[in-house]
Design an enzyme around this catalytic site. Structure first.
Site, PDB file in Angstrom:
ATOM      1  N   GLY A   1       0.763  -1.299   0.063  1.00 15.33           N
ATOM      2  CA  GLY A   1      -0.062  -0.074   0.092  1.00 15.33           C
ATOM      3  C   GLY A   1       0.957   1.295   0.078  1.00 15.33           C
ATOM      4  O   GLY A   1       1.947   0.999  -0.534  1.00 15.33           O
ATOM      5  N   ASN A   2       0.211   2.285   0.575  1.00 19.38           N
ATOM      6  CA  ASN A   2       0.764   3.684   0.285  1.00 19.38           C
ATOM      7  C   ASN A   2       0.620   4.639   1.422  1.00 19.38           C
ATOM      8  O   ASN A   2      -0.505   4.195   2.151  1.00 19.38           O
ATOM      9  CB  ASN A   2       0.964   4.331  -1.286  1.00 19.38           C
ATOM     10  CG  ASN A   2      -0.550   4.570  -1.559  1.00 19.38           C
ATOM     11  OD1 ASN A   2      -0.988   5.415  -0.922  1.00 19.38           O
ATOM     12  ND2 ASN A   2      -0.999   3.791  -2.513  1.00 19.38           N
ATOM     13  N   ARG A   3       1.025   5.682   1.872  1.00 21.68           N
ATOM     14  CA  ARG A   3       0.768   6.447   2.722  1.00 21.68           C
ATOM     15  C   ARG A   3      -0.239   7.539   2.569  1.00 21.68           C
ATOM     16  O   ARG A   3      -0.579   8.466   3.324  1.00 21.68           O
ATOM     17  CB  ARG A   3       1.976   7.221   3.148  1.00 21.68           C
ATOM     18  CG  ARG A   3       2.971   6.326   3.882  1.00 21.68           C
ATOM     19  CD  ARG A   3       4.347   7.223   4.278  1.00 21.68           C
ATOM     20  NE  ARG A   3       4.128   8.171   4.819  1.00 21.68           N
ATOM     21  CZ  ARG A   3       4.979   9.095   4.693  1.00 21.68           C
ATOM     22  NH1 ARG A   3       6.317   8.773   4.380  1.00 21.68           N
ATOM     23  NH2 ARG A   3       4.794  10.341   5.413  1.00 21.68           N
ATOM     24  N   SER A   4      -0.913   7.507   1.348  1.00 19.91           N
ATOM     25  CA  SER A   4      -1.948   8.468   1.113  1.00 19.91           C
ATOM     26  C   SER A   4      -3.108   8.542   2.258  1.00 19.91           C
ATOM     27  O   SER A   4      -3.532   7.490   2.518  1.00 19.91           O
ATOM     28  CB  SER A   4      -2.694   8.211  -0.230  1.00 19.91           C
ATOM     29  OG  SER A   4      -3.761   9.307  -0.384  1.00 19.91           O
TER      30      SER A   4
ATOM     31  N   ALA B   1      -3.783   7.832  -4.817  1.00 21.14           N
ATOM     32  CA  ALA B   1      -2.778   6.952  -4.934  1.00 21.14           C
ATOM     33  C   ALA B   1      -2.841   5.558  -5.212  1.00 21.14           C
ATOM     34  O   ALA B   1      -3.220   5.048  -4.247  1.00 21.14           O
ATOM     35  CB  ALA B   1      -1.642   7.183  -3.577  1.00 21.14           C
TER      36      ALA B   1
END
Ligand code: CTP
Length: 433
Positions: A213-216, A281
């Site tokens: 995943g990502n930090r959005s 994102a």
């Protein structure tokens, strides 16, 4: 104290509805931001929340009528010196009194003397919100420049549910802060425009427990949806794994998890949308294999996880676009040895083919999970502008200003095309595309 340094003065009007208790949360959020808040409840509001609560939380005296502190002329002075008048909750009765210019208590007097932005957040039962009288009062107030927020849908007082619930206090406070920073930020210039916004970050599961995943946080996408609703648009928000954010009142909400789910939801909503904004994102890769059980340490050697590319949703939406659709992409860039943030962004705008690319410089302490954002807007026509550091709703307002510019120029172009192709005797009202 210079004008720029003084504490901004907010009048918080409170109407007589059960949601009056939520005004206390708005009051607390505003005082925590350093604003000087003066609470003016109606008499009926004090049957729900007492004077002592409002006085303790605001640090200011609380009055409802015009016959106290008469030498200070409060019925005129409070409105004249306010930077923002906010009404939470705005009941059907209060909206009606404001629309008709009545001045039978301190709050309605203040509404008549205020020359600053006015924000009213309605709360009432669905039948009252949908009644022709309320609709007309809301339309009148909006025509005069009052920002009347859309109520949320959900549980109302008692067991019933429907439209009419007060918007989330955090959302109301965010809109209030936006108007304090930029009084003209919420014009009704997106009326009749259908908008779809994606927000958050997609996650690609490795197994039932782990994911890529990502930090959005989703905050920028939510700010875009929230401000578009208040500018009159019909909004669908496609949301992937955001931090605990209140659903923007008045938007259709679609929750997704993976890139494939986001892709399906965006294609479906984009079909009849006038504006598509890809603020999410999106994970660029997903694991080739997804285990159905939790992978144990002993199940496998620590080999690299095999990955495959996900579809580029923005590029697909651009390829499938209708001629007049406006498409906005986002780019989160750090810059590297092959180019700086803007060089990468210019190349990305060309590659993606969207109308507008909103660029954030990301990295430690920048953009992700932060309350404020800054960046650039790059247009397909080559124009570029800087977006100064401000709240994510402030950035959203700048983006909608640019989108409105695109919509207007396309409509002018279409009417030219129409004029060129119009046959003698043909009626107006249909565009060629
Ligand atoms: N995007 C998308 N689908 C993807 C990846 C990105 O729709 N699989 C969209 C994002 O929502 C954003 C824009 O494309 O609006 C740019 O995203 P970004 O991650 O900055 O660019 P990438 O195309 O992934 O390129 P790179 O990561 O190599 O910079």
């Amino acid at each position: 104290m210079s004008g720029a340094d003084r504490r901004l003065r907010v009048v918080l009007g409170v109407g007589g509805g059960v949601a009056a208790y939520k005004a206390c949360e708005v009051l607390r959020l505003l005082t925590e931001s350093g604003h000087d808040v003066r609470v003016i409840p109606t008499e009926a509001a004090l049957r729900f929340v007492g004077t002592a609560t409002f006085e303790a939380l605001s640090g200011n005296p609380v009055r409802t009528g015009v016959f106290t502190d008469v030498p200070e002329v409060p019925h005129v002075r409070i409105g004249q010196t306010a930077d923002l008048v906010l009404v939470v909750p705005a009941t059907a009765d209060l909206l009606a009194r404001a629309a008709h210019g009545l001045a039978d208590d301190l709050l309605t007097n203040t509404l008549l003397t205020a020359r600053c932005p006015v924000l009213m957040a309605p709360a009432m039962h669905t039948e009252m919100w949908e009644h022709a009288a309320t609709r007309e009062n809301v339309a009148t107030l909006r025509r005069r420049g009052v920002v009347v927020t859309e109520p949320a849908s959900g549980r109302l007082t008692g067991a019933d549910t429907g439209k009419g619930r007060l918007a989330d206090p955090a959302e109301i406070t965010d809109l209030a802060r936006l108007l304090l920073a930029r009084p003209d930020a919420l014009p009704r210039d997106l009326e009749g425009v259908r908008v779809v916004v994606s927000a958050g970050g997609t996650r690609e599961p490795l197994d039932p427990v782990r994911y890529l995943g990502n930090r959005s946080s989703g905050k920028q996408g939510y700010a875009l949806a929230r401000t578009a609703v208040q500018r009159g648009a019909r909004v669908t928000l496609v949301s992937a794994h955001t931090v605990a954010l209140a659903e923007p009142a008045g938007a259709e909400f679609v929750r997704v998890g993976t890139t494939d789910e986001l892709r399906d939801a965006m294609h479906a909503a984009a079909e009849d949308a006038d504006v598509v904004v890809m603020a999410a994102a999106v994970a660029d890769f997903r694991p080739v294999d997804r285990a159905t059980h939790k992978i144990k340490k002993t199940d496998r050697d620590p080999d690299p996880v095999a990955l495959t590319r996900t579809p580029d949703v923005l590029a697909e939406l651009v390829a499938a676009r209708r001629h007049e659709q406006v498409i906005v992409g986002f780019a989160a860039e750090t810059g590297d040895s092959s180019g700086d943030v803007l060089e990468h962004a210019r190349a990305k705008l060309k590659r993606k083919g969207c109308d507008l690319l909103v660029v954030n410089a990301v990295g430690e302490g920048k953009a992700f999970e932060m309350e404020d954002n800054a960046g650039w807007m790059l247009s397909a026509d080559g124009s570029e502008r800087t977006i100064a550091l401000g709240s994510k709703s402030r950035m959203a307002s700048d983006i909608w200003d640019a989108v409105v510019g695109f919509i207007r120029s396309r409509r002018v172009l279409q009417s030219h095309q129409y004029a060129l192709t119009q046959q003698p005797g043909e009626e107006l009202g249909r565009y060629t595309s």
